[in-house]
Design a protein around this motif. Structure first.
Motif, PDB file in Angstrom:
ATOM      1  N   UNK A 256       0.826  -1.206   0.000  1.00 30.21           N
ATOM      2  CA  UNK A 256       0.000   0.000   0.000  1.00 30.21           C
ATOM      3  C   UNK A 256       0.861   1.258   0.000  1.00 30.21           C
ATOM      4  N   UNK A 257       1.927   1.239   0.813  1.00 26.93           N
ATOM      5  CA  UNK A 257       2.792   2.419   0.863  1.00 26.93           C
ATOM      6  C   UNK A 257       3.543   2.588  -0.461  1.00 26.93           C
ATOM      7  N   UNK A 258       3.907   1.465  -1.075  1.00 27.50           N
ATOM      8  CA  UNK A 258       4.565   1.507  -2.391  1.00 27.50           C
ATOM      9  C   UNK A 258       3.649   2.191  -3.401  1.00 27.50           C
ATOM     10  N   UNK A 259       2.350   1.837  -3.384  1.00 29.63           N
ATOM     11  CA  UNK A 259       1.399   2.449  -4.312  1.00 29.63           C
ATOM     12  C   UNK A 259       1.259   3.947  -4.052  1.00 29.63           C
TER      13      UNK A 259
ATOM     14  N   UNK B 169       2.671   9.599  -5.664  1.00 30.63           N
ATOM     15  CA  UNK B 169       3.370  10.863  -5.457  1.00 30.63           C
ATOM     16  C   UNK B 169       4.440  11.063  -6.533  1.00 30.63           C
ATOM     17  N   UNK B 170       5.136   9.989  -6.852  1.00 28.37           N
ATOM     18  CA  UNK B 170       6.175  10.045  -7.880  1.00 28.37           C
ATOM     19  C   UNK B 170       5.555  10.435  -9.223  1.00 28.37           C
ATOM     20  N   UNK B 171       4.392   9.900  -9.522  1.00 27.01           N
ATOM     21  CA  UNK B 171       3.697  10.182 -10.776  1.00 27.01           C
ATOM     22  C   UNK B 171       3.321  11.652 -10.859  1.00 27.01           C
ATOM     23  N   UNK B 172       2.653  12.174  -9.828  1.00 27.53           N
ATOM     24  CA  UNK B 172       2.210  13.563  -9.858  1.00 27.53           C
ATOM     25  C   UNK B 172       3.394  14.530  -9.885  1.00 27.53           C
ATOM     26  N   UNK B 173       4.441  14.224  -9.113  1.00 22.57           N
ATOM     27  CA  UNK B 173       5.640  15.070  -9.137  1.00 22.57           C
ATOM     28  C   UNK B 173       6.246  15.074 -10.533  1.00 22.57           C
TER      29      UNK B 173
ATOM     30  N   UNK C 181      11.232   9.465  -3.801  1.00 15.21           N
ATOM     31  CA  UNK C 181      10.256   8.406  -4.090  1.00 15.21           C
ATOM     32  C   UNK C 181      10.797   7.432  -5.125  1.00 15.21           C
ATOM     33  N   UNK C 182      11.593   7.941  -6.082  1.00 20.27           N
ATOM     34  CA  UNK C 182      12.170   7.052  -7.093  1.00 20.27           C
ATOM     35  C   UNK C 182      13.113   6.031  -6.487  1.00 20.27           C
ATOM     36  N   UNK C 183      13.969   6.487  -5.562  1.00 19.02           N
ATOM     37  CA  UNK C 183      14.883   5.550  -4.897  1.00 19.02           C
ATOM     38  C   UNK C 183      14.101   4.550  -4.055  1.00 19.02           C
TER      39      UNK C 183
ATOM     40  N   UNK D   5      -6.519   2.419  -0.388  1.00 18.54           N
ATOM     41  CA  UNK D   5      -7.663   2.587   0.512  1.00 18.54           C
ATOM     42  C   UNK D   5      -7.213   2.949   1.913  1.00 18.54           C
ATOM     43  N   UNK D   6      -6.054   2.448   2.314  1.00 21.11           N
ATOM     44  CA  UNK D   6      -5.464   2.798   3.596  1.00 21.11           C
ATOM     45  C   UNK D   6      -3.993   3.108   3.360  1.00 21.11           C
ATOM     46  N   UNK D   7      -3.484   4.044   4.119  1.00 18.07           N
ATOM     47  CA  UNK D   7      -2.089   4.428   3.943  1.00 18.07           C
ATOM     48  C   UNK D   7      -1.312   4.123   5.221  1.00 18.07           C
ATOM     49  N   UNK D   8      -0.621   2.996   5.283  1.00 17.01           N
ATOM     50  CA  UNK D   8       0.202   2.681   6.437  1.00 17.01           C
ATOM     51  C   UNK D   8       1.424   3.595   6.470  1.00 17.01           C
TER      52      UNK D   8
END
Length: 470
Positions: free
Chosen positions: A17-20, A25-29, A170-172, A422-425
């Motif tokens: 989930x955190x990876x997604x 964030x990486x996509x929008x940036x 985020x890329x790393x 759906x949830x962000x750990x």
């Protein structure tokens, strides 16, 4: 399912989930940053190569050296240069770096425009003349600095640089191997096809240049209006209090730039200038010697200035002669030898001297990193910077290709970002990271928080916007 298996499953699920979330964030940036990074990389390379082959301030203009050559005095040369602009005034002399190069005089006209006049030091003929900051180098520099939009463009680039740092982080994280050894991920698998091939190129290249790219962004941000001018430079400038009992002017070193192009060292731009008109200072020009451009040049030679350097003429009644040699201006290839000396216009006394050793830690860092950023320290610096710029271009293009290949064929005008988990750990860790970013890079941090709030509470809830951004 036993407790151990359940815990392991929960951990894997949270990581996914955190990876997604990081991917989103990486996509929008990337969506925001890509056009700016392409512009910066292309204009950066243009500036480096125009400067290398053609020069910026006439440093590449050559003249034949006659046998038994005797140079005209600088006073004679400056009078010849000024004769072409009878209503102007001399503001700077740039010394020729070699015997077969021209001396260049900068003249400010009554209408505020500035001209550069290149003079043959042997016969006094004017070799070339051009308006300052009107060449191809300067156009690329203006685009690189503020997109030709002034302060608005400067702020946009500052935000883009901050978002590019998010891209790196985020890329790393997205690349970081979870179950395999790092070395297995450093060599791209170019045998793959389609989107996987472009991903391999993008990921591997991004990892290799991430540190260099990060340093480029930091050194570039030192010139921005908010983080660079209001925060970083303001905290790091050379303290004029070190010049005990020297009268100070209300003008700063930045006033010697005579326009938007920085000529003074970054570490002292915001430091007040000494003021002429007192009996203070130490021995400078020789006794009974008139204080003019020739005696200032002889003083510069005696106190260790060699090769190419600049002399700013006194500005106003309390103005000082300023001798400056700075790697950022292509004066010398060694930033550790940078130095600035101020001389009283009436007495010829040396009022103040600032060298690399006097700079703050941040000032020293910038004195080294800025010329490296500009590709001015050896040919290898130019080559490495070219590789980095080309890598940024490739990363930008492969990022767009990956996005395009991932989009469903019937997506129309939708951006199709990675879905919101759906949830962000580990959300608290992410918030701490964003808080740190907000404090260190205010514009980027504020923009990031606004984008995340917009993503969570607007884009995902308004049907029309949801269709575009989901």
């Amino acid at each position: 399912m036993d407790i151990g298996t359940s815990s392991k499953y929960k951990k894997v699920n949270e990581d996914t989930l955190f990876y997604k979330a990081a991917w989103r964030w990486h996509f929008y940036a990337g969506i925001f940053v890509t056009p700016f990074m392409l512009i910066l990389a292309v204009t950066g390379m243009l500036m480096m190569y125009i400067g290398y082959f053609d020069g910026r301030d006439g440093e590449k203009v050559t003249v034949p050296v006659p046998p038994n050559a005797i140079m005209l005095t600088l006073q004679e040369q400056s009078n010849i240069a000024l004769s072409t602009h009878p209503k102007g005034k001399l503001v700077e002399w740039i010394k020729a770096s070699e015997p077969n190069r021209v001396n260049v005089f900068r003249i400010k006209d009554s209408d505020g425009s500035q001209s550069m006049v290149a003079v043959n030091p042997y016969n006094g003929k004017i070799v070339n003349e051009w308006l300052r900051r009107q060449g191809w180098y300067d156009l690329a520099d203006d685009i690189h600095s503020d997109l030709l939009l002034g302060p608005i463009g400067d702020r946009m680039l500052e935000i883009a640089a901050g978002f590019a740092i998010i891209l790196i982080i985020t890329g790393v994280y997205l690349w970081w191997p979870k179950d395999r050894k790092i070395r297995d991920f450093l060599i791209p698998k170019l045998s793959l096809k389609g989107r996987l091939f472009w991903k391999e190129v993008h990921v591997s290249l991004g990892v290799y240049v991430s540190i260099f790219f990060f340093l480029f962004l930091l050194s570039g941000m030192s010139w921005t209006g908010i983080w660079g001018g209001k925060i970083f430079q303001a905290w790091s400038t050379f303290p004029a209090q070190k010049w005990d009992k020297i009268p100070l002017s209300s003008e700063t070193h930045a006033s010697l730039n005579y326009g938007p192009s920085a000529g003074m060292p970054w570490a002292i731009e915001e430091t007040p200038l000494p003021a002429s008109g007192s009996k203070l200072g130490v021995d400078g020009t020789l006794p009974n010697e008139a204080v003019n451009i020739d005696s200032i040049e002889r003083l510069a030679q005696r106190i260790g200035f060699e090769g190419r350097y600049r002399v700013s003429f006194p500005k106003g009644k309390t103005g000082v002669w300023t001798i400056n040699q700075d790697t950022m201006n292509s004066d010398a290839p060694n930033p550790f030898a940078d130095k600035t000396v101020h001389v009283d216009r009436y007495t010829g006394h040396v009022l103040a001297k600032v060298t690399f050793d006097d700079y703050s830690l941040a000032g020293k860092t910038m004195a080294v990193s800025i010329p490296i950023h500009m590709g001015l320290v050896t040919i290898w610096n130019l080559i490495i910077n070219t590789i980095i710029c080309l890598s940024v271009i490739v990363l930008s293009i492969t990022g767009v290709i990956m996005w395009w290949k991932r989009r469903p064929k019937d997506s129309g005008f939708k951006l199709v970002p990675p879905p919101i988990p759906s949830k962000l750990p580990h959300w608290h860790n992410a918030m701490i990271l964003m808080l740190a970013l907000s404090l260190f890079f205010p514009l980027a941090g504020i923009t990031l928080v606004c984008v995340l709030l917009l993503d969570m509470f607007v884009l995902s809830r308004i049907p029309i916007l949801k269709k575009i951004f989901k």
